[in-house]
Write a protein that holds these residues in place. Structure first.
Motif, PDB file in Angstrom:
ATOM      1  N   THR A  55       0.817  -1.205   0.000  1.00 62.18           N
ATOM      2  CA  THR A  55       0.000   0.000   0.000  1.00 62.18           C
ATOM      3  C   THR A  55       0.854   1.260   0.000  1.00 62.18           C
ATOM      4  OG1 THR A  55      -1.697  -1.184   1.256  1.00 62.18           O
ATOM      5  CG2 THR A  55      -1.839   1.219   1.262  1.00 62.18           C
ATOM      6  N   VAL A  56       0.446   2.248  -0.802  1.00 60.99           N
ATOM      7  CA  VAL A  56       1.099   3.555  -0.767  1.00 60.99           C
ATOM      8  C   VAL A  56       0.053   4.585  -0.368  1.00 60.99           C
ATOM      9  CG1 VAL A  56       2.435   5.261  -2.037  1.00 60.99           C
ATOM     10  CG2 VAL A  56       2.630   2.845  -2.621  1.00 60.99           C
ATOM     11  N   LEU A  57       0.326   5.291   0.726  1.00 64.32           N
ATOM     12  CA  LEU A  57      -0.597   6.295   1.249  1.00 64.32           C
ATOM     13  C   LEU A  57       0.014   7.672   1.062  1.00 64.32           C
ATOM     14  CD1 LEU A  57      -3.032   7.140   3.206  1.00 64.32           C
ATOM     15  CD2 LEU A  57      -1.397   6.851   5.045  1.00 64.32           C
ATOM     16  N   VAL A  58      -0.789   8.602   0.565  1.00 66.83           N
ATOM     17  CA  VAL A  58      -0.344   9.991   0.466  1.00 66.83           C
ATOM     18  C   VAL A  58      -1.055  10.811   1.528  1.00 66.83           C
ATOM     19  CG1 VAL A  58      -0.779  12.060  -0.922  1.00 66.83           C
ATOM     20  CG2 VAL A  58       0.406  10.132  -1.916  1.00 66.83           C
ATOM     21  N   THR A  59      -0.310  11.590   2.289  1.00 63.36           N
ATOM     22  CA  THR A  59      -0.944  12.437   3.300  1.00 63.36           C
ATOM     23  C   THR A  59      -0.059  13.644   3.617  1.00 63.36           C
ATOM     24  OG1 THR A  59      -1.952  12.476   5.495  1.00 63.36           O
ATOM     25  CG2 THR A  59       0.034  11.176   5.250  1.00 63.36           C
ATOM     26  N   HIS A  60      -0.681  14.682   4.176  1.00 66.55           N
ATOM     27  CA  HIS A  60       0.125  15.804   4.663  1.00 66.55           C
ATOM     28  C   HIS A  60       0.095  15.850   6.181  1.00 66.55           C
ATOM     29  CE1 HIS A  60      -3.980  17.502   4.484  1.00 66.55           C
ATOM     30  NE2 HIS A  60      -3.601  18.087   5.585  1.00 66.55           N
ATOM     31  N   ASP A  61      -0.514  14.812   6.789  1.00 70.36           N
ATOM     32  CA  ASP A  61      -0.740  14.786   8.225  1.00 70.36           C
ATOM     33  C   ASP A  61       0.306  13.871   8.863  1.00 70.36           C
ATOM     34  OD1 ASP A  61      -1.574  14.149  10.776  1.00 70.36           O
ATOM     35  OD2 ASP A  61      -3.696  14.051  10.251  1.00 70.36           O
ATOM     36  N   GLN A  62       1.272  14.448   9.580  1.00 72.46           N
ATOM     37  CA  GLN A  62       2.386  13.627  10.055  1.00 72.46           C
ATOM     38  C   GLN A  62       1.953  12.644  11.133  1.00 72.46           C
ATOM     39  OE1 GLN A  62       1.908  16.650  10.919  1.00 72.46           O
ATOM     40  NE2 GLN A  62       2.453  16.955  13.045  1.00 72.46           N
ATOM     41  N   GLU A  63       0.905  12.984  11.894  1.00 82.73           N
ATOM     42  CA  GLU A  63       0.427  12.035  12.899  1.00 82.73           C
ATOM     43  C   GLU A  63      -0.157  10.799  12.247  1.00 82.73           C
ATOM     44  OE1 GLU A  63      -2.120  13.169  16.182  1.00 82.73           O
ATOM     45  OE2 GLU A  63      -1.134  15.116  16.210  1.00 82.73           O
ATOM     46  N   GLU A  64      -0.960  11.035  11.197  1.00 80.35           N
ATOM     47  CA  GLU A  64      -1.532   9.918  10.450  1.00 80.35           C
ATOM     48  C   GLU A  64      -0.416   9.046   9.884  1.00 80.35           C
ATOM     49  OE1 GLU A  64      -5.080  10.797   8.203  1.00 80.35           O
ATOM     50  OE2 GLU A  64      -4.123   9.989   6.419  1.00 80.35           O
ATOM     51  N   ALA A  65       0.598   9.682   9.304  1.00 82.02           N
ATOM     52  CA  ALA A  65       1.703   8.936   8.717  1.00 82.02           C
ATOM     53  C   ALA A  65       2.379   8.057   9.767  1.00 82.02           C
ATOM     54  CB  ALA A  65       2.719   9.902   8.108  1.00 82.02           C
ATOM     55  N   MET A  66       2.647   8.629  10.943  1.00 80.74           N
ATOM     56  CA  MET A  66       3.336   7.860  11.972  1.00 80.74           C
ATOM     57  C   MET A  66       2.466   6.749  12.529  1.00 80.74           C
ATOM     58  SD  MET A  66       5.798  10.521  13.940  1.00 80.74           S
ATOM     59  CE  MET A  66       4.630  11.829  14.200  1.00 80.74           C
ATOM     60  N   ALA A  67       1.162   6.991  12.595  1.00 76.53           N
ATOM     61  CA  ALA A  67       0.268   6.002  13.193  1.00 76.53           C
ATOM     62  C   ALA A  67       0.125   4.749  12.337  1.00 76.53           C
ATOM     63  CB  ALA A  67      -1.104   6.618  13.459  1.00 76.53           C
ATOM     64  N   VAL A  68       0.172   4.886  10.994  1.00 78.39           N
ATOM     65  CA  VAL A  68      -0.171   3.726  10.166  1.00 78.39           C
ATOM     66  C   VAL A  68       0.968   3.138   9.339  1.00 78.39           C
ATOM     67  CG1 VAL A  68      -2.561   4.538   9.958  1.00 78.39           C
ATOM     68  CG2 VAL A  68      -0.924   5.064   8.155  1.00 78.39           C
ATOM     69  N   SER A  69       2.105   3.836   9.205  1.00 79.21           N
ATOM     70  CA  SER A  69       3.075   3.420   8.186  1.00 79.21           C
ATOM     71  C   SER A  69       4.074   2.391   8.688  1.00 79.21           C
ATOM     72  CB  SER A  69       3.876   4.633   7.695  1.00 79.21           C
ATOM     73  OG  SER A  69       3.029   5.719   7.467  1.00 79.21           O
ATOM     74  N   ASP A  70       4.533   1.533   7.758  1.00 80.52           N
ATOM     75  CA  ASP A  70       5.744   0.771   8.005  1.00 80.52           C
ATOM     76  C   ASP A  70       6.956   1.646   7.731  1.00 80.52           C
ATOM     77  OD1 ASP A  70       4.686  -1.804   8.680  1.00 80.52           O
ATOM     78  OD2 ASP A  70       4.011  -1.948   6.604  1.00 80.52           O
ATOM     79  N   ARG A  71       6.891   2.365   6.616  1.00 81.69           N
ATOM     80  CA  ARG A  71       7.966   3.302   6.297  1.00 81.69           C
ATOM     81  C   ARG A  71       7.371   4.588   5.750  1.00 81.69           C
ATOM     82  NH1 ARG A  71      11.814   2.215   2.486  1.00 81.69           N
ATOM     83  NH2 ARG A  71      10.350   0.784   1.500  1.00 81.69           N
ATOM     84  N   ILE A  72       8.117   5.670   5.923  1.00 79.87           N
ATOM     85  CA  ILE A  72       7.673   6.978   5.460  1.00 79.87           C
ATOM     86  C   ILE A  72       8.719   7.563   4.516  1.00 79.87           C
ATOM     87  CG2 ILE A  72       7.149   9.358   6.197  1.00 79.87           C
ATOM     88  CD1 ILE A  72       6.213   8.254   8.853  1.00 79.87           C
ATOM     89  N   TYR A  73       8.240   8.092   3.384  1.00 78.70           N
ATOM     90  CA  TYR A  73       9.112   8.911   2.542  1.00 78.70           C
ATOM     91  C   TYR A  73       8.671  10.352   2.729  1.00 78.70           C
ATOM     92  CZ  TYR A  73      11.128   5.000  -0.102  1.00 78.70           C
ATOM     93  OH  TYR A  73      11.832   3.887  -0.480  1.00 78.70           O
ATOM     94  N   ILE A  74       9.581  11.204   3.175  1.00 76.28           N
ATOM     95  CA  ILE A  74       9.211  12.609   3.325  1.00 76.28           C
ATOM     96  C   ILE A  74       9.628  13.368   2.081  1.00 76.28           C
ATOM     97  CG2 ILE A  74       9.576  14.716   4.671  1.00 76.28           C
ATOM     98  CD1 ILE A  74       9.490  13.225   7.069  1.00 76.28           C
ATOM     99  N   MET A  75       8.675  14.091   1.497  1.00 75.63           N
ATOM    100  CA  MET A  75       8.942  14.828   0.257  1.00 75.63           C
ATOM    101  C   MET A  75       8.854  16.322   0.500  1.00 75.63           C
ATOM    102  SD  MET A  75       6.854  12.538  -2.528  1.00 75.63           S
ATOM    103  CE  MET A  75       7.404  13.583  -3.881  1.00 75.63           C
ATOM    104  N   ASN A  76       9.673  17.059  -0.239  1.00 74.16           N
ATOM    105  CA  ASN A  76       9.602  18.515  -0.218  1.00 74.16           C
ATOM    106  C   ASN A  76      10.124  19.028  -1.551  1.00 74.16           C
ATOM    107  OD1 ASN A  76       9.049  21.030   0.862  1.00 74.16           O
ATOM    108  ND2 ASN A  76      11.088  21.262   1.747  1.00 74.16           N
ATOM    109  N   GLY A  77       9.380  19.909  -2.175  1.00 75.02           N
ATOM    110  CA  GLY A  77       9.804  20.503  -3.450  1.00 75.02           C
ATOM    111  C   GLY A  77      10.135  19.489  -4.518  1.00 75.02           C
ATOM    112  N   GLY A  78       9.365  18.396  -4.605  1.00 73.97           N
ATOM    113  CA  GLY A  78       9.562  17.427  -5.680  1.00 73.97           C
ATOM    114  C   GLY A  78      10.696  16.446  -5.445  1.00 73.97           C
TER     115      GLY A  78
END
Lengths: 262, 339, 262, 339
Positions: free
Chosen positions: D187-210
């Motif tokens: 599964t790939v989840l897109v979000t701007h909510d860091q709490e949501e990301a931390m609560a559900v992810s196995d891994r997180i990719y943080i993006m900024n400016g492409g």
């Protein structure tokens, strides 16, 4: 992408269908003789010269312009505040207005003429005024749409409330906040209204006839006498409409409403 | 009588009761929040307070004066709309000056007060910009400045931050609270975000189904919820039935109510006092929520949430047995069964 | 609230202005004699009897109906998919289409007729077909608006993408998802289009004339011979349009798009 | 090669670089989150992965197969849109069955699998309802069921919870994660909510400016941010300059970087080990944020945020002097100055 081809194609066909007659008319208005050949035998400006020298044409043009212009101005002054009041203060009446708008679409000129002759002829009011009154109703759909869309896009209701809370009267809020924001939208609708009235033929012809010859009536009369002059009138008309359309396109781009981020 | 006083206010739309016999009192300089889920009537209450919507019954007093039938323009109320409702044809300065012009303030004073406001909300350099050229956060600050510049008696804020990103929202919360304190402005904020409510309010009114179900300071409401609705809405309370609680702490003497609530952050690894309740369970799930690590413990067959600070140690593993202590005074009886 | 009075009043005036002629027409169509009195001297059904017994009327009605119906069907089949393609796959072309729509508003029947006669007369294609082609272009604004609004309201683009990701071809997605959702919107636009064509007079009169007498031409002819029969035609027309408007109102309420919560 | 592999992906719109040379790898059964502020390119990346948008350069492999030029309908990808994009003319059952019908599954199997899905997402009893008759949360679950029933290789979620209220959002996060684990769905989840990301992810990719500025497990990213952007975006980190840090702990030996980050929850009242840094400051502000009480301390003239659990004791008062300890390993050097 390949997908674009279908709309592009249909678009091109529609353009061709529309502009082939325009091109033919322009050529004919400049042609000396054009009967059995694919292209005309020679070019001349004499049809235009003849047309512009005819005082009857100039008078007809002036009458059409005057009638359309005055009616549009009166319609804007009456209809815009009414639509504003309905949208902002009585949004539930919108449904009724939409039915009314639908009805005015559905009642064509000839039918309208029958009723208007029955009701208002012979009671002293000049039929030109009656016609202008009918035009006013006919403009309702166009001005209603334009005004309504501008008001909804700018969230007129919130703006009125905000202005009121800041101490403005209804009138002050309308003049200082609403009018400047719907100005360009109203201008576009007005140009559209003007061009529709300028091209109207049925109603004025039946109700008033030769007593108030407009451009369309003059053209209708010329159709049977000289195809070249009729074409010259048509070309003149196209140029006027091209100018109006240009104005519409220019002003419909200028708007204070927020640009959407893609 | 309080600075703002609302008495027996009711409102129905199309036969549906939106507000039912509300009473509310706000002191001068207070920031009071109306907090509740969407559709609870909080925005309607705010609109009635502003005069934009008429109430069916009830009275509203501001500064000792009955304003129930006073028109919005004469109520001396400032309001920030959810959509900001900035005037698109006016610049930032002109937007802020609008209210002063309507009140026939002199040109020189308008200039002075507008400049003051622009400095207060931190928009220096943006005076000549149009609303469409500003970011969401900047638009919000223009809306705030515009409603404050006329020095209203009460400032109303209708979910003013809900359209903004989390980071900007938190910054603006702080700024908003600072400005409100600096001006000692009596303020009513409407929000559905309980964190926002707790971060900025002096007092909170919690609404549900057109009624006020509890009010008090953030601290009081958060630590002493009176009903299951409040306990679940305001935090991540563990709500246990009397029977469940009896099963895990047989010796505790409890008041005769049906449900009890325990905050997940009150559990601790060491007992503080002799009477502390001791609980033992297995870790069923571990979630890292930033500064908090949340454990789901099964105590017997009863699932209990436990929040701890996210420290640098290894997290405890799923399946581990854990013993925790909780003070009896952190077991909150829930009196109101309804709402 | 007092504020409502302004729009209510203007609304009432517009209704009066519109319906006074309608009432007068109905009365006149049933009147035995009506010259110098406020109300007619007696009522009779003979004008309607005379009208419905006239085979020329029935033929004219049939021709109008056929021409309007067939043109509307063809227009829907061509224009709706084209508008769909533009809105969903080439939204940047919308600007161009809007200018085109504006142009078709601005070109009135008489002017169009001049161009069409110039270009297409005498090359073997019956002028009725040419007229239908011009009608097709004339319907573009109405069908474009209706289709566009339906598509935007249902977020057609997302739905197409969702269907594609679930394995549907473009055609399957269009038929199974888009068509059922825009059906009622298209039906409303079609009825509107039909009623506009049914009332058209100028173009068909100039281009085809007596060779293909439509209801409007028949009415125009009757206007000078018998005011009572003309009124009876008008009343018949109103009844038809009332039925169509009723259908429009009924179907524009039935829609799958999500109800907005106040 | 990973189950989903993205190599050197770039995309421009109207001359603006939206994605720049991205590399990404996702293992089978993982839930990976693309996290970033609005406009960082995360949604574009998701659309490129689904095939709905074409990339300018780069390769995409799914399950070992190059799918860069495969059409969306043949990629075997499920997607939940932000707006859900439910078919308004179809019932819940028909919506869920749509994908199976398109893939020419037999009637009986369709019935079976649709019923299974309806049970999985908890919509039993709503089979015959139309989307407009459902709440936001229910619509979201229909969208999820519809995209899962075809058993896609990868499930894409584009801010699936952003339109929902906080309470419902948290419930659905949990359900979503449970279902994802149960089906072992990549599964790939897109979000701007860091709490949501931390609560559900196995891994997180943080993006900024492409660009991808950091990736790792929620725990890694939260405790070891590499840049000020990540430190501020993922939590409420105190970011101090080397000079400021030197001033408050003169004896600490620091790596040669410009900035350091300290999590507000790592401060403690008792030292754990001898080498702990001891800091003394005045309390300038106290904010109660539900389960957390946040103190703003002035250490010298340097403001520092300190988070503590919200216990039942009295809060400390503004002006009080407080001594705190922090472990040197919780002082995180920020290496990336850019982004």
């Amino acid at each position: 992408m390949k997908r674009i081809s279908l709309p592009s194609l249909s678009f091109a066909l529609v353009m061709l269908y529309l502009f082939l007659p325009v091109a033919a008319t322009i050529l004919y208005s400049l042609a000396t003789e054009w009967n059995s050949t694919v292209l005309p035998e020679g070019l001349t400006g004499k049809w235009f010269a003849e047309l512009y020298a005819d005082p009857r044409f100039l008078q007809a043009f002036g009458r059409s312009f005057l009638l359309s212009f005055l009616t549009t101005v009166v319609a804007v002054v009456i209809i815009v505040p009414a639509v504003f009041s309905i949208i902002v203060y009585a949004p539930r009446m919108e449904r009724l207005v939409q039915i009314l708008v639908m009805l005015t679409y559905a009642v064509p000129g000839v039918i309208m003429a029958v009723g208007l002759i029955r009701t208002y002829s012979g009671n002293g009011i000049p039929m030109v005024i009656i016609t202008a009154g009918a035009y006013l109703v006919g403009l309702l759909p166009y001005l209603y749409q334009g005004t309504r869309n501008s008001l909804l896009a700018m969230q007129a209701r919130s703006l009125m409330e905000a202005a009121e809370l800041l101490g403005a009267s209804h009138w002050q809020a309308f003049v200082r906040i609403i009018v400047p924001n719907i100005m360009s939208g109203i201008f576009v609708s007005s140009l559209l209204s003007f061009s529709i009235l300028f091209g109207e033929f049925v109603l004025i012809n039946i109700l008033v006839g030769g007593r108030y010859e407009t451009l369309q009536m003059y053209l209708y009369a010329k159709l049977s006498s000289s195809g070249h002059v009729a074409s010259a009138i048509t070309v003149t008309y196209f140029v006027l409409m091209a100018i109006i359309t240009g104005l519409v396109v220019k002003f419909s781009r200028r708007s204070f409403t927020r640009k959407e981020v893609p | 009588m309080s600075y703002v006083q609302i008495e027996h206010l009711s409102k129905s739309f199309h036969g549906q009761h939106v507000l039912q016999q509300l009473d509310l009192a706000i002191e001068k300089g207070e920031l009071v929040t109306l907090l509740g889920p969407s559709g609870c009537g909080k925005s309607t209450l705010l609109r009635i307070l502003s005069g934009l919507t008429a109430s069916d019954t009830g009275m509203i007093y501001i500064d000792g004066k009955n304003v129930t039938d006073v028109s919005p323009k004469n109520r001396q109320i400032g309001m920030v709309f959810q959509s900001y409702a900035l005037f698109p044809n006016l610049t930032v300065s002109q937007n802020i000056a609008f209210g002063l012009e309507m009140n026939k303030i002199s040109k020189t004073e308008i200039q002075l007060r507008v400049q003051e406001m622009i400095e207060l909300v931190g928009l220096v350099g943006k005076e000549q910009a149009y609303p469409r050229e500003l970011s969401g956060g900047q638009q919000q600050r223009v809306a705030l400045a515009r409603s404050l510049v006329t020095r209203p008696k009460v400032l109303l804020l209708d979910e003013p931050l809900s359209a903004l990103d989390a980071q900007i929202r938190k910054n603006l919360q702080k700024q908003l609270r600072m400005i409100q304190r600096e001006l000692n402005m009596t303020t009513v904020l409407v929000t559905h975000d309980q964190e926002e409510a707790m971060a900025v309010s002096d007092r909170i009114y919690i609404m549900n189904g057109g009624r006020i179900v509890q009010h008090g300071s953030p601290q009081e409401i958060y630590t002493q919820p009176r009903s299951e609705f409040v306990a679940r809405f305001i935090g991540n309370y563990n709500v246990l039935t009397a029977e469940q609680l009896k099963r895990i702490t047989p010796n505790l003497s409890l008041p005769a109510v049906e449900r009890f609530a325990i905050r997940p952050e009150t559990f601790r690894e060491q007992p503080l006092a002799g009477e502390d309740i001791c609980l033992t369970g297995n870790i069923a799930q571990v979630t890292m929520l930033g500064n908090i690590t949340r454990y789901e413990l099964n105590i017997g067959d009863i699932p209990v949430l436990v929040d701890t600070l996210h420290l640098s140690f290894e997290q405890e593993q799923i399946g581990t047995t854990k013993t925790l202590y909780v003070s009896p005074k952190d077991v909150i009886p829930l009196y109101d069964t309804i709402a």
